[in-house]
Design a protein around this motif. Structure first.
Motif, PDB file in Angstrom:
ATOM      1  N   SER A 194      22.044  38.392  32.524  1.00 16.89           N
ATOM      2  CA  SER A 194      21.826  37.166  31.761  1.00 16.89           C
ATOM      3  C   SER A 194      22.309  35.944  32.534  1.00 16.89           C
ATOM      4  N   LEU A 195      21.454  35.000  32.716  1.00 21.10           N
ATOM      5  CA  LEU A 195      21.769  33.729  33.343  1.00 21.10           C
ATOM      6  C   LEU A 195      22.419  33.875  34.715  1.00 21.10           C
ATOM      7  N   GLY A 196      22.024  34.888  35.458  1.00 26.76           N
ATOM      8  CA  GLY A 196      22.540  35.073  36.807  1.00 26.76           C
ATOM      9  C   GLY A 196      23.962  35.598  36.859  1.00 26.76           C
ATOM     10  N   THR A 197      24.476  36.097  35.771  1.00 30.22           N
ATOM     11  CA  THR A 197      25.824  36.670  35.753  1.00 30.22           C
ATOM     12  C   THR A 197      25.730  38.173  35.547  1.00 30.22           C
ATOM     13  N   ASN A 198      26.843  38.839  35.662  1.00 26.22           N
ATOM     14  CA  ASN A 198      26.902  40.289  35.443  1.00 26.22           C
ATOM     15  C   ASN A 198      25.902  41.043  36.316  1.00 26.22           C
ATOM     16  N   PHE A 199      25.988  40.821  37.619  1.00 29.37           N
ATOM     17  CA  PHE A 199      25.067  41.501  38.527  1.00 29.37           C
ATOM     18  C   PHE A 199      25.278  43.009  38.527  1.00 29.37           C
ATOM     19  N   TYR A 200      26.507  43.451  38.245  1.00 30.93           N
ATOM     20  CA  TYR A 200      26.830  44.878  38.265  1.00 30.93           C
ATOM     21  C   TYR A 200      27.370  45.304  36.906  1.00 30.93           C
ATOM     22  N   ASP A 201      27.098  46.542  36.546  1.00 28.44           N
ATOM     23  CA  ASP A 201      27.607  47.065  35.288  1.00 28.44           C
ATOM     24  C   ASP A 201      29.114  47.239  35.346  1.00 28.44           C
ATOM     25  N   THR A 202      29.771  46.869  34.280  1.00 23.85           N
ATOM     26  CA  THR A 202      31.227  47.001  34.220  1.00 23.85           C
ATOM     27  C   THR A 202      31.661  48.444  34.007  1.00 23.85           C
ATOM     28  N   TYR A 203      30.737  49.362  33.822  1.00 25.70           N
ATOM     29  CA  TYR A 203      31.062  50.776  33.637  1.00 25.70           C
ATOM     30  C   TYR A 203      31.298  51.496  34.959  1.00 25.70           C
ATOM     31  N   SER A 204      31.117  50.846  36.062  1.00 26.98           N
ATOM     32  CA  SER A 204      31.267  51.487  37.360  1.00 26.98           C
ATOM     33  C   SER A 204      32.647  52.133  37.495  1.00 26.98           C
ATOM     34  N   PRO A 205      32.706  53.409  37.846  1.00 22.44           N
ATOM     35  CA  PRO A 205      34.007  54.087  37.952  1.00 22.44           C
ATOM     36  C   PRO A 205      34.842  53.587  39.121  1.00 22.44           C
ATOM     37  N   TYR A 206      34.223  52.910  40.085  1.00 16.51           N
ATOM     38  CA  TYR A 206      34.972  52.399  41.239  1.00 16.51           C
ATOM     39  C   TYR A 206      34.973  50.869  41.272  1.00 16.51           C
ATOM     40  N   GLY A 207      34.683  50.261  40.146  1.00 17.38           N
ATOM     41  CA  GLY A 207      34.726  48.807  40.054  1.00 17.38           C
ATOM     42  C   GLY A 207      33.446  48.154  40.537  1.00 17.38           C
ATOM     43  N   PHE A 208      33.412  46.848  40.454  1.00 17.72           N
ATOM     44  CA  PHE A 208      32.207  46.109  40.842  1.00 17.72           C
ATOM     45  C   PHE A 208      32.555  44.888  41.690  1.00 17.72           C
ATOM     46  N   THR A 209      33.740  44.912  42.309  1.00 13.38           N
ATOM     47  CA  THR A 209      34.164  43.773  43.117  1.00 13.38           C
ATOM     48  C   THR A 209      34.208  44.094  44.607  1.00 13.38           C
ATOM     49  N   GLY A 210      33.759  45.271  45.000  1.00  9.46           N
ATOM     50  CA  GLY A 210      33.741  45.623  46.418  1.00  9.46           C
ATOM     51  C   GLY A 210      35.126  45.940  46.946  1.00  9.46           C
ATOM     52  N   GLY A 211      35.287  45.788  48.250  1.00  7.88           N
ATOM     53  CA  GLY A 211      36.543  46.137  48.898  1.00  7.88           C
ATOM     54  C   GLY A 211      37.606  45.072  48.762  1.00  7.88           C
ATOM     55  N   SER A 212      38.844  45.490  48.984  1.00  6.27           N
ATOM     56  CA  SER A 212      39.958  44.549  48.969  1.00  6.27           C
ATOM     57  C   SER A 212      41.010  44.992  49.990  1.00  6.27           C
ATOM     58  N   TRP A 213      41.677  44.016  50.562  1.00  8.05           N
ATOM     59  CA  TRP A 213      42.716  44.254  51.559  1.00  8.05           C
ATOM     60  C   TRP A 213      44.047  43.805  50.980  1.00  8.05           C
ATOM     61  N   TYR A 214      45.135  44.399  51.451  1.00  8.50           N
ATOM     62  CA  TYR A 214      46.439  44.010  50.937  1.00  8.50           C
ATOM     63  C   TYR A 214      47.531  44.295  51.967  1.00  8.50           C
ATOM     64  N   ILE A 215      48.671  43.655  51.751  1.00  6.16           N
ATOM     65  CA  ILE A 215      49.896  43.995  52.466  1.00  6.16           C
ATOM     66  C   ILE A 215      50.969  44.169  51.396  1.00  6.16           C
ATOM     67  N   ARG A 216      51.918  45.031  51.670  1.00 10.26           N
ATOM     68  CA  ARG A 216      53.001  45.251  50.731  1.00 10.26           C
ATOM     69  C   ARG A 216      54.243  45.676  51.488  1.00 10.26           C
ATOM     70  N   THR A 217      55.347  45.650  50.795  1.00 13.19           N
ATOM     71  CA  THR A 217      56.602  46.096  51.380  1.00 13.19           C
ATOM     72  C   THR A 217      57.342  46.952  50.357  1.00 13.19           C
ATOM     73  N   SER A 218      58.219  47.798  50.829  1.00  8.32           N
ATOM     74  CA  SER A 218      59.036  48.602  49.932  1.00  8.32           C
ATOM     75  C   SER A 218      60.426  48.766  50.531  1.00  8.32           C
ATOM     76  N   TYR A 219      61.350  49.094  49.676  1.00  8.87           N
ATOM     77  CA  TYR A 219      62.712  49.295  50.135  1.00  8.87           C
ATOM     78  C   TYR A 219      63.277  50.530  49.445  1.00  8.87           C
ATOM     79  N   ALA A 220      63.836  51.440  50.218  1.00  6.16           N
ATOM     80  CA  ALA A 220      64.457  52.647  49.667  1.00  6.16           C
ATOM     81  C   ALA A 220      65.899  52.697  50.122  1.00  6.16           C
ATOM     82  N   TRP A 221      66.812  52.956  49.212  1.00  5.83           N
ATOM     83  CA  TRP A 221      68.221  53.043  49.594  1.00  5.83           C
ATOM     84  C   TRP A 221      68.788  54.376  49.263  1.00  5.83           C
TER      85      TRP A 221
END
Length: 130
Positions: A103-130
């Motif tokens: 509708s109106l050029g929105t919702n190109f992908y179904d929200t039911y997708s089991p792996y999402g509809f936003t494609g890939g994503s990159w991240y950085i993170r840190t952790s600390y264990a004592w």
């Protein structure tokens, strides 16, 4: 059935399809974790089977083929318990099939997708264990 003999349709074709067809027919997950000295690598591949999002009519159905989603993460562990990681989810940027009717050029992908509809994503993170 109502008193006048008419019936109420509780689940239309679309809604019923969310329970019966919008879930992949299979799912397979393979993962491995590898460490070498202070380096850590984690890889995961998940295969989602075929799934269909039902439309109001059969010609508006969206059939999605099986897809592999690959996630990868690498990290380095310092001696003081601090660790740094960089990774990606869905590294091959896999999307579900585009909807036939949006509708109106929105919702190109179904929200039911089991792996999402936003494609890939990159991240950085840190952790600390004592």
């Amino acid at each position: 059935m109502l008193a006048d003999g008419s019936q109420i349709e509780q689940f239309d074709r679309e809604r019923l399809g969310t329970y019966t067809d919008a879930v992949p027919d299979s799912k397979l997950s393979i993962s491995t974790k590898y460490g070498l000295d202070k380096w850590l690598i984690n890889a995961r591949a998940t295969r989602f089977g075929r799934w269909t999002v039902k439309g109001t009519t059969e010609n508006l159905d969206t059939d999605n083929q099986a897809k592999w989603i690959v996630n990868l993460e690498a990290g380095y562990q310092l001696e003081n318990g601090l660790a740094f990681f960089a990774g990606a989810n869905n590294i091959f940027n896999v999307y579900p099939k585009e909807r036939l009717a949006n509708s109106l050029g929105t919702n190109f992908y179904d929200t039911y997708s089991p792996y999402g509809f936003t494609g890939g994503s990159w991240y950085i993170r840190t952790s600390y264990a004592w």
